[in-house]
Design a protein around this motif. Structure first.
Motif, PDB file in Angstrom:
ATOM      1  N   ARG A  58       0.819  -1.213   0.000  1.00 45.18           N
ATOM      2  CA  ARG A  58       0.000   0.000   0.000  1.00 45.18           C
ATOM      3  C   ARG A  58       0.850   1.261   0.000  1.00 45.18           C
ATOM      4  N   ILE A  59       1.971   1.215  -0.699  1.00 41.52           N
ATOM      5  CA  ILE A  59       2.835   2.391  -0.788  1.00 41.52           C
ATOM      6  C   ILE A  59       2.154   3.475  -1.609  1.00 41.52           C
ATOM      7  N   GLU A  60       2.357   4.711  -1.229  1.00 40.99           N
ATOM      8  CA  GLU A  60       1.827   5.831  -2.007  1.00 40.99           C
ATOM      9  C   GLU A  60       2.705   5.990  -3.253  1.00 40.99           C
ATOM     10  N   VAL A  61       2.143   5.709  -4.391  1.00 41.52           N
ATOM     11  CA  VAL A  61       2.908   5.693  -5.640  1.00 41.52           C
ATOM     12  C   VAL A  61       3.022   7.093  -6.209  1.00 41.52           C
ATOM     13  N   ASP A  62       4.249   7.604  -6.242  1.00 42.58           N
ATOM     14  CA  ASP A  62       4.515   8.890  -6.893  1.00 42.58           C
ATOM     15  C   ASP A  62       5.397   8.636  -8.114  1.00 42.58           C
ATOM     16  N   ASP A  63       5.906   9.710  -8.728  1.00 47.62           N
ATOM     17  CA  ASP A  63       6.706   9.568  -9.948  1.00 47.62           C
ATOM     18  C   ASP A  63       7.971   8.748  -9.704  1.00 47.62           C
ATOM     19  N   ARG A  64       8.597   8.939  -8.533  1.00 49.55           N
ATOM     20  CA  ARG A  64       9.837   8.203  -8.252  1.00 49.55           C
ATOM     21  C   ARG A  64       9.579   6.718  -8.097  1.00 49.55           C
ATOM     22  N   VAL A  65       8.489   6.371  -7.418  1.00 45.55           N
ATOM     23  CA  VAL A  65       8.154   4.952  -7.257  1.00 45.55           C
ATOM     24  C   VAL A  65       7.853   4.323  -8.619  1.00 45.55           C
ATOM     25  N   ARG A  66       7.154   5.064  -9.470  1.00 43.14           N
ATOM     26  CA  ARG A  66       6.881   4.541 -10.818  1.00 43.14           C
ATOM     27  C   ARG A  66       8.180   4.287 -11.577  1.00 43.14           C
ATOM     28  N   GLU A  67       9.127   5.237 -11.472  1.00 46.46           N
ATOM     29  CA  GLU A  67      10.421   5.067 -12.153  1.00 46.46           C
ATOM     30  C   GLU A  67      11.181   3.876 -11.581  1.00 46.46           C
ATOM     31  N   ILE A  68      11.127   3.722 -10.258  1.00 45.33           N
ATOM     32  CA  ILE A  68      11.812   2.600  -9.612  1.00 45.33           C
ATOM     33  C   ILE A  68      11.262   1.276 -10.127  1.00 45.33           C
ATOM     34  N   LEU A  69       9.947   1.149 -10.156  1.00 47.87           N
ATOM     35  CA  LEU A  69       9.324  -0.091 -10.612  1.00 47.87           C
ATOM     36  C   LEU A  69       9.599  -0.337 -12.097  1.00 47.87           C
ATOM     37  N   THR A  70       9.580   0.740 -12.886  1.00 44.91           N
ATOM     38  CA  THR A  70       9.865   0.597 -14.320  1.00 44.91           C
ATOM     39  C   THR A  70      11.286   0.117 -14.542  1.00 44.91           C
ATOM     40  N   GLU A  71      12.241   0.725 -13.829  1.00 43.97           N
ATOM     41  CA  GLU A  71      13.650   0.353 -13.983  1.00 43.97           C
ATOM     42  C   GLU A  71      13.898  -1.069 -13.489  1.00 43.97           C
ATOM     43  N   ALA A  72      13.259  -1.435 -12.386  1.00 42.12           N
ATOM     44  CA  ALA A  72      13.423  -2.796 -11.850  1.00 42.12           C
ATOM     45  C   ALA A  72      12.875  -3.835 -12.835  1.00 42.12           C
ATOM     46  N   ASN A  73      11.769  -3.529 -13.464  1.00 46.95           N
ATOM     47  CA  ASN A  73      11.202  -4.453 -14.450  1.00 46.95           C
ATOM     48  C   ASN A  73      12.089  -4.570 -15.684  1.00 46.95           C
ATOM     49  N   LYS A  74      12.707  -3.461 -16.087  1.00 54.97           N
ATOM     50  CA  LYS A  74      13.628  -3.499 -17.225  1.00 54.97           C
ATOM     51  C   LYS A  74      14.797  -4.437 -16.950  1.00 54.97           C
ATOM     52  N   GLN A  75      15.249  -4.466 -15.697  1.00 54.69           N
ATOM     53  CA  GLN A  75      16.395  -5.286 -15.323  1.00 54.69           C
ATOM     54  C   GLN A  75      15.974  -6.682 -14.846  1.00 54.69           C
ATOM     55  N   ASN A  76      14.679  -6.997 -14.981  1.00 49.87           N
ATOM     56  CA  ASN A  76      14.162  -8.301 -14.534  1.00 49.87           C
ATOM     57  C   ASN A  76      14.514  -8.571 -13.074  1.00 49.87           C
ATOM     58  N   LEU A  77      14.416  -7.545 -12.261  1.00 52.29           N
ATOM     59  CA  LEU A  77      14.766  -7.649 -10.848  1.00 52.29           C
ATOM     60  C   LEU A  77      13.566  -8.151 -10.049  1.00 52.29           C
ATOM     61  N   PRO A  78      13.743  -9.162  -9.194  1.00 50.63           N
ATOM     62  CA  PRO A  78      12.626  -9.616  -8.361  1.00 50.63           C
ATOM     63  C   PRO A  78      12.115  -8.499  -7.463  1.00 50.63           C
ATOM     64  N   ILE A  79      10.785  -8.366  -7.394  1.00 50.10           N
ATOM     65  CA  ILE A  79      10.154  -7.343  -6.573  1.00 50.10           C
ATOM     66  C   ILE A  79       9.295  -8.039  -5.531  1.00 50.10           C
ATOM     67  N   LEU A  80       9.567  -7.771  -4.258  1.00 51.19           N
ATOM     68  CA  LEU A  80       8.809  -8.381  -3.171  1.00 51.19           C
ATOM     69  C   LEU A  80       8.033  -7.302  -2.423  1.00 51.19           C
ATOM     70  N   GLU A  81       6.738  -7.510  -2.284  1.00 51.25           N
ATOM     71  CA  GLU A  81       5.896  -6.580  -1.539  1.00 51.25           C
ATOM     72  C   GLU A  81       5.758  -7.078  -0.106  1.00 51.25           C
ATOM     73  N   ILE A  82       6.136  -6.246   0.848  1.00 57.43           N
ATOM     74  CA  ILE A  82       6.086  -6.648   2.256  1.00 57.43           C
ATOM     75  C   ILE A  82       5.457  -5.529   3.079  1.00 57.43           C
ATOM     76  N   GLY A  83       5.062  -5.872   4.289  1.00 55.63           N
ATOM     77  CA  GLY A  83       4.434  -4.895   5.166  1.00 55.63           C
ATOM     78  C   GLY A  83       5.419  -3.900   5.748  1.00 55.63           C
ATOM     79  N   ARG A  84       4.869  -2.822   6.300  1.00 54.33           N
ATOM     80  CA  ARG A  84       5.724  -1.772   6.863  1.00 54.33           C
ATOM     81  C   ARG A  84       6.597  -2.287   7.995  1.00 54.33           C
ATOM     82  N   LEU A  85       6.019  -3.066   8.908  1.00 55.72           N
ATOM     83  CA  LEU A  85       6.789  -3.561  10.053  1.00 55.72           C
ATOM     84  C   LEU A  85       7.953  -4.431   9.595  1.00 55.72           C
TER      85      LEU A  85
END
Length: 326
Positions: free
Chosen positions: A103-130
């Motif tokens: 439930r991260i607040e998605v701004d332009d930087r988060v979009r760029e981060i996710l786009t770049e990570a997908n370009k590099q085929n980097l595993p993305i793990l969604e975890i809770g705040r704690l």
């Protein structure tokens, strides 16, 4: 006389078989099949307990993959914060996993981060705040963290000897050029030196095993990706590596304020060369100084006590490059 219980006007019903339904009620008699298990019924307490167990298992799996940032720290490192993570991805720092808060607040930087990570085929793990707080040791992460694997250092002695062997076999067009660090502990200095070595066609950077900056995320970032091209080798004994380099035909010069000659008078620039730089405060160690062929000074204004190590290396490399091209 009317029978008991009869009512006036009533007619007696014939006994015997009555008209059937023709099978229309069979489906109702068959029912809805087997009753689902309690854990499969979303409204049942057993279902909620099953989901909770699955979540705990997933969390334990994540913990086994992620670095431990408590007392005994794993060799992996985490880059935290949206700007830092984005810069690390853009400069192609080798990465293992991108952690993103649920439930991260998605701004332009988060979009760029996710786009770049997908370009590099980097595993993305969604975890809770704690969980992200725990992984980052409660650093300011802004909902994202990047896991960096440990750097694989080649052996300094082998790197120098292999490079000199290629030079003697005429496989290199330009004489070998190395920079060795003696007591440099700031990873940003290391990163800046790697960048300069790359800019002036050097063959590698050598660091001692102890009391030295290492290839951390900060060094990677400061190198602006040059660390992917220039090897950083580790020496168990820096003095011994210097001696091996000299035995193989390489000249070694140390940078120090009280040098034998000034940098513009360096005649060894056109030879296979190793430049050794010490810390800004202590300078070169005694053993390293004794094993250098020359100690070189960079002429500066008397108002300045010393130059930053990375700046001194950049100036020296420029002068070497200028002499080799003239």
């Amino acid at each position: 006389m009317a029978k008991a219980g009869s009512r006036p006007g009533a007619t007696a019903k014939k006994k015997g078989p009555t008209k059937g339904t023709g099978g229309h009620g069979r489906k109702a008699l068959e029912g809805r099949g087997n009753t689902p298990k309690a854990e499969d019924r979303v409204y049942h307490k057993a279902h909620k307990m099953k989901r909770a167990a699955e979540n705990r298992k997933a969390t334990n799996t994540l913990r086994s993959r992620a670095p431990r940032l408590g007392g005994k720290r794993a060799s992996d490192e985490l880059v935290t914060g949206r700007n830092s993570v984005l810069e690390s991805l853009q400069t192609k720092i080798p990465s293992k996993t991108l952690f993103v808060m649920s439930r991260i607040e998605v701004d332009d930087r988060v979009r760029e981060i996710l786009t770049e990570a997908n370009k590099q085929n980097l595993p993305i793990l969604e975890i809770g705040r704690l969980e992200l707080d725990r992984l980052t040791d409660h650093a300011v992460h802004q909902g994202v963290a990047l896991q960096i694997p440990p750097y694989k250092y080649p052996d300094a002695g082998n790197l120098v000897l292999d490079t000199m062997e290629r030079w003697h076999d005429q496989q290199l067009e330009v004489p070998p050029l190395f920079v060795a660090l003696d007591g440099i502990t700031d990873p940003r200095n290391l990163g800046a030196i790697i960048r300069s070595v790359s800019a002036f066609s050097g063959n590698g950077v050598i660091i001692p095993e102890r009391r030295s900056a290492a290839m951390t995320a900060s060094a990677w970032k400061t190198s602006s990706g040059a660390a992917a091209r220039i090897p950083v080798a580790k020496a168990t004994n820096l003095t011994r590596v210097i001696q091996q380099a000299k035995e193989a035909g390489m000249f070694v010069v140390g940078l120090d304020g009280g040098g034998d000659i000034d940098l513009p008078d360096l005649e060894l620039a056109s030879e296979p060369l190793m430049i050794v730089v010490g810390s800004e405060g202590k300078g070169l160690s005694r053993l390293v100084t004794e094993n250098c062929d020359q100690i070189v000074s960079i002429p500066i204004s008397s108002a300045m006590e010393s130059l930053n190590a990375s700046m001194a290396v950049g100036i020296a490399l420029y002068e070497v490059s200028r002499r080799r091209s003239s």
